[in-house]
Design a protein around this motif. Structure first.
Motif, PDB file in Angstrom:
ATOM      1  N   PHE A  15      -5.586   8.137  -6.930  1.00  0.00           N
ATOM      2  CA  PHE A  15      -4.720   7.457  -5.968  1.00  0.00           C
ATOM      3  C   PHE A  15      -3.384   7.095  -6.607  1.00  0.00           C
ATOM      4  O   PHE A  15      -3.062   5.924  -6.771  1.00  0.00           O
ATOM      5  N   PRO A  16      -2.550   8.072  -6.939  1.00  0.00           N
ATOM      6  CA  PRO A  16      -1.279   7.756  -7.588  1.00  0.00           C
ATOM      7  C   PRO A  16      -0.307   7.019  -6.674  1.00  0.00           C
ATOM      8  O   PRO A  16       0.583   6.333  -7.135  1.00  0.00           O
ATOM      9  N   ALA A  17      -0.475   7.134  -5.368  1.00  0.00           N
ATOM     10  CA  ALA A  17       0.441   6.439  -4.451  1.00  0.00           C
ATOM     11  C   ALA A  17       0.316   4.929  -4.593  1.00  0.00           C
ATOM     12  O   ALA A  17       1.283   4.201  -4.415  1.00  0.00           O
ATOM     13  N   PHE A  18      -0.884   4.450  -4.923  1.00  0.00           N
ATOM     14  CA  PHE A  18      -1.068   3.017  -5.061  1.00  0.00           C
ATOM     15  C   PHE A  18      -0.417   2.478  -6.333  1.00  0.00           C
ATOM     16  O   PHE A  18      -0.063   1.320  -6.403  1.00  0.00           O
ATOM     17  N   ILE A  19      -0.265   3.303  -7.325  1.00  0.00           N
ATOM     18  CA  ILE A  19       0.371   2.872  -8.572  1.00  0.00           C
ATOM     19  C   ILE A  19       1.866   2.678  -8.346  1.00  0.00           C
ATOM     20  O   ILE A  19       2.452   1.701  -8.787  1.00  0.00           O
ATOM     21  N   ASN A  20       2.494   3.592  -7.643  1.00  0.00           N
ATOM     22  CA  ASN A  20       3.937   3.555  -7.431  1.00  0.00           C
ATOM     23  C   ASN A  20       4.327   2.864  -6.135  1.00  0.00           C
ATOM     24  O   ASN A  20       5.473   2.936  -5.732  1.00  0.00           O
ATOM     25  N   ALA A  21       3.373   2.249  -5.468  1.00  0.00           N
ATOM     26  CA  ALA A  21       3.673   1.654  -4.170  1.00  0.00           C
ATOM     27  C   ALA A  21       4.654   0.507  -4.313  1.00  0.00           C
ATOM     28  O   ALA A  21       4.451  -0.398  -5.102  1.00  0.00           O
ATOM     29  N   GLU A  22       5.731   0.606  -3.558  1.00  0.00           N
ATOM     30  CA  GLU A  22       6.717  -0.457  -3.517  1.00  0.00           C
ATOM     31  C   GLU A  22       6.505  -1.214  -2.216  1.00  0.00           C
ATOM     32  O   GLU A  22       5.895  -0.718  -1.284  1.00  0.00           O
ATOM     33  N   ASP A  23       7.039  -2.420  -2.167  1.00  0.00           N
ATOM     34  CA  ASP A  23       7.026  -3.143  -0.911  1.00  0.00           C
ATOM     35  C   ASP A  23       8.221  -4.076  -0.836  1.00  0.00           C
ATOM     36  O   ASP A  23       8.861  -4.369  -1.831  1.00  0.00           O
ATOM     37  N   PHE A  24       8.527  -4.495   0.378  1.00  0.00           N
ATOM     38  CA  PHE A  24       9.577  -5.471   0.633  1.00  0.00           C
ATOM     39  C   PHE A  24       8.980  -6.490   1.581  1.00  0.00           C
ATOM     40  O   PHE A  24       8.628  -6.162   2.713  1.00  0.00           O
ATOM     41  N   LEU A  25       8.807  -7.711   1.106  1.00  0.00           N
ATOM     42  CA  LEU A  25       8.192  -8.793   1.878  1.00  0.00           C
ATOM     43  C   LEU A  25       6.782  -8.419   2.331  1.00  0.00           C
ATOM     44  O   LEU A  25       6.325  -8.832   3.392  1.00  0.00           O
ATOM     45  N   GLY A  26       6.096  -7.620   1.571  1.00  0.00           N
ATOM     46  CA  GLY A  26       4.749  -7.198   1.913  1.00  0.00           C
ATOM     47  C   GLY A  26       4.692  -5.951   2.777  1.00  0.00           C
ATOM     48  O   GLY A  26       3.617  -5.416   3.006  1.00  0.00           O
ATOM     49  N   ALA A  27       5.832  -5.481   3.259  1.00  0.00           N
ATOM     50  CA  ALA A  27       5.871  -4.243   4.047  1.00  0.00           C
ATOM     51  C   ALA A  27       6.020  -3.073   3.085  1.00  0.00           C
ATOM     52  O   ALA A  27       6.855  -3.110   2.189  1.00  0.00           O
ATOM     53  N   PRO A  28       5.231  -2.025   3.262  1.00  0.00           N
ATOM     54  CA  PRO A  28       5.324  -0.891   2.346  1.00  0.00           C
ATOM     55  C   PRO A  28       6.655  -0.159   2.458  1.00  0.00           C
ATOM     56  O   PRO A  28       7.218  -0.046   3.549  1.00  0.00           O
ATOM     57  N   VAL A  29       7.143   0.299   1.332  1.00  0.00           N
ATOM     58  CA  VAL A  29       8.372   1.081   1.279  1.00  0.00           C
ATOM     59  C   VAL A  29       8.017   2.452   0.722  1.00  0.00           C
ATOM     60  O   VAL A  29       7.302   2.564  -0.276  1.00  0.00           O
ATOM     61  N   ILE A  30       8.513   3.489   1.338  1.00  0.00           N
ATOM     62  CA  ILE A  30       8.227   4.853   0.896  1.00  0.00           C
ATOM     63  C   ILE A  30       8.901   5.079  -0.453  1.00  0.00           C
ATOM     64  O   ILE A  30      10.091   4.783  -0.610  1.00  0.00           O
ATOM     65  N   PRO A  31       8.174   5.596  -1.433  1.00  0.00           N
ATOM     66  CA  PRO A  31       8.781   5.857  -2.740  1.00  0.00           C
ATOM     67  C   PRO A  31       9.930   6.874  -2.640  1.00  0.00           C
ATOM     68  O   PRO A  31       9.978   7.683  -1.731  1.00  0.00           O
ATOM     69  N   ASN A  32      10.840   6.808  -3.591  1.00  0.00           N
ATOM     70  CA  ASN A  32      12.000   7.706  -3.711  1.00  0.00           C
ATOM     71  C   ASN A  32      13.006   7.535  -2.586  1.00  0.00           C
ATOM     72  O   ASN A  32      13.734   8.469  -2.255  1.00  0.00           O
ATOM     73  N   ALA A  33      13.071   6.354  -2.008  1.00  0.00           N
ATOM     74  CA  ALA A  33      14.047   6.084  -0.952  1.00  0.00           C
ATOM     75  C   ALA A  33      15.363   5.656  -1.585  1.00  0.00           C
ATOM     76  O   ALA A  33      15.388   5.049  -2.649  1.00  0.00           O
ATOM     77  N   GLU A  34      16.458   5.981  -0.906  1.00  0.00           N
ATOM     78  CA  GLU A  34      17.780   5.591  -1.381  1.00  0.00           C
ATOM     79  C   GLU A  34      18.213   4.326  -0.630  1.00  0.00           C
ATOM     80  O   GLU A  34      18.314   4.319   0.589  1.00  0.00           O
ATOM     81  N   THR A  35      18.467   3.265  -1.369  1.00  0.00           N
ATOM     82  CA  THR A  35      18.802   1.973  -0.778  1.00  0.00           C
ATOM     83  C   THR A  35      20.205   1.992  -0.178  1.00  0.00           C
ATOM     84  O   THR A  35      21.149   2.439  -0.809  1.00  0.00           O
TER      85      THR A  35
END
Length: 156
Positions: A15-35
């Motif tokens: 489950f590598p997605a759980f290792i790199n999982a980002e969040d903002f205020l508890g909401a999941p954020v898709i990895p490799n997103a450009e802010t």
């Protein structure tokens, strides 16, 4: 103890997605997103995925939450938390510009909460006033009808 170490290593590999999982205020954020914009109350980013792929990610990530509502609008898909999570909404744009789709996560704020309560409070009284007016009109109509019937009985 050695079994737990091996098991945890296997889980991290599976489950590598759980290792790199980002969040903002508890909401999941898709990895490799450009802010685009990131503040304490708002996070906007863009990512090189289609609207449907992003929506599938959020449907899967938020699957266990019972107070999540998905609303399909003309230009956006609006994901709203009606529960007690720190974030209020996730908006996924349906406009696909130059291979990028934008996503906006907004924090739950007191302005929205109080505004909604005031709107509901006013709406209750509007409904009660309408019911009062309708009942007053029907009461007058029925009273006039009863008076006419009594007058007919007295005359006839």
């Amino acid at each position: 103890m050695k079994k737990y170490m091996i098991l945890s290593l296997v889980l991290f590999l599976i489950f590598p997605a759980f290792i790199n999982a980002e969040d903002f205020l508890g909401a999941p954020v898709i990895p490799n997103a450009e802010t685009i914009v990131k503040t304490d109350a708002r996070y906007e980013f863009k990512i090189k995925l289609s609207h449907d792929e992003i929506l599938a990610f959020y449907r899967e990530a938020l699957e266990g939450n019972k107070d999540i509502a998905f609303r399909d609008w003309k230009e956006d898909t609006y994901i709203e938390d009606d529960g007690a999570l720190p974030w209020h909404s996730i908006t996924i744009s349906k406009i696909y510009q130059d291979g990028w789709t934008s996503v906006r996560i907004v924090k739950d704020n007191w302005t929205w909460i109080i505004g909604t309560l005031i709107l509901r409070f006013i709406a209750v009284f509007v409904v009660l006033i309408i019911l009062f007016i309708c009942m007053s009109i029907s009461g007058r109509i029925i009273s006039n009808f009863v008076k006419k019937m009594e007058a007919k009985k007295a005359a006839g």
